[in-house]
Design a protein around this motif. Structure first.
Motif, PDB file in Angstrom:
ATOM      1  N   ARG A   1      76.228 -50.021  87.993  1.00  0.00           N
ATOM      2  CA  ARG A   1      76.627 -49.113  89.076  1.00  0.00           C
ATOM      3  C   ARG A   1      76.909 -47.710  88.572  1.00  0.00           C
ATOM      4  O   ARG A   1      76.480 -46.733  89.175  1.00  0.00           O
ATOM      5  N   ARG A   2      77.641 -47.610  87.475  1.00  0.00           N
ATOM      6  CA  ARG A   2      78.007 -46.288  86.957  1.00  0.00           C
ATOM      7  C   ARG A   2      76.767 -45.492  86.563  1.00  0.00           C
ATOM      8  O   ARG A   2      76.635 -44.310  86.885  1.00  0.00           O
TER       9      ARG A   2
ATOM     10  N   LEU B   1      74.925 -44.537  89.700  1.00  0.00           N
ATOM     11  CA  LEU B   1      75.626 -43.464  90.406  1.00  0.00           C
ATOM     12  C   LEU B   1      75.377 -42.124  89.729  1.00  0.00           C
ATOM     13  O   LEU B   1      75.099 -41.126  90.405  1.00  0.00           O
TER      14      LEU B   1
ATOM     15  N   ARG C   1      71.665 -48.126  96.964  1.00  0.00           N
ATOM     16  CA  ARG C   1      72.167 -49.065  95.951  1.00  0.00           C
ATOM     17  C   ARG C   1      72.138 -50.509  96.437  1.00  0.00           C
ATOM     18  O   ARG C   1      71.736 -51.402  95.715  1.00  0.00           O
TER      19      ARG C   1
ATOM     20  N   TYR D   1      73.956 -43.176  99.229  1.00  0.00           N
ATOM     21  CA  TYR D   1      74.108 -43.944  97.992  1.00  0.00           C
ATOM     22  C   TYR D   1      74.276 -45.426  98.297  1.00  0.00           C
ATOM     23  O   TYR D   1      73.646 -46.280  97.678  1.00  0.00           O
TER      24      TYR D   1
END
Length: 170
Positions: free
Chosen positions: A103-104, A107, A92, A88
């Motif tokens: 980001r959330r 994710l 990212r 990740y």
């Protein structure tokens, strides 16, 4: 903490981009970074699988009380616990830095792809090891190749889809 993160990110990008001129006629910078990051994380995952399979679970079933995992599935999950956060981070902050997603959101999308990939890993390992009787580590390597192709397509065109092109240092 932000300075450390930025330093790590820039170092990783610098090292990867150092080799990009050898491949720039074949790949975009993003595809090359994906291949480099994914390749390193994949090698780590395979190494963790082999070490877990041979030395941690010692080719024995792992009894967790409610369920018992076969050794190749236990090794898959142990390697996954390490390679997931590393994968990740690399996706990212190195490969798909300018996706434009929060980001959330990123994710959650990443975890949904990971769930598909771990399910595919599980299914293929069950077929190759339990169904066809192949050795666990070569089965893991073949499974990884197939799942990596699937993962690349999903991540490139859905999960971390870029809204703008990236430059050499992102």
């Amino acid at each position: 903490m932000r300075k450390i993160h930025q330093g790590i990110r820039r170092s990783i990008i610098s090292i990867i981009d150092l080799f990009y001129p050898l491949f720039n006629s074949f790949f975009s910078i993003q595809t090359f970074r994906y291949a480099a990051c994914g390749g390193v994380n994949t090698l780590l995952d395979i190494a963790l699988f082999a070490v877990s399979y041979h030395f941690v679970v010692k080719k024995d079933d792992m009894d967790l009380g409610l369920i018992t995992l076969s050794p190749h599935i236990a090794a898959l999950l142990l390697g996954f616990c390490v390679s997931l956060p590393i994968g990740y981070y690399l996706n990212r902050y190195v490969v798909f830095q300018q996706s434009g997603l929060r980001r959330r959101s990123q994710l959650l999308r990443f975890l949904s792809v990971v769930i598909m990939c771990i399910s595919l890993n599980y299914l293929l390992l069950k077929i190759f090891v339990d169904g066809l009787g192949w050795y666990a580590t070569p089965s893991k390597v073949l499974t990884t190749i197939l799942v990596a192709a699937f993962s690349y397509l999903i991540q490139t065109y859905i999960l971390f889809k870029n809204k703008q092109p990236i430059d050499a240092m992102g």
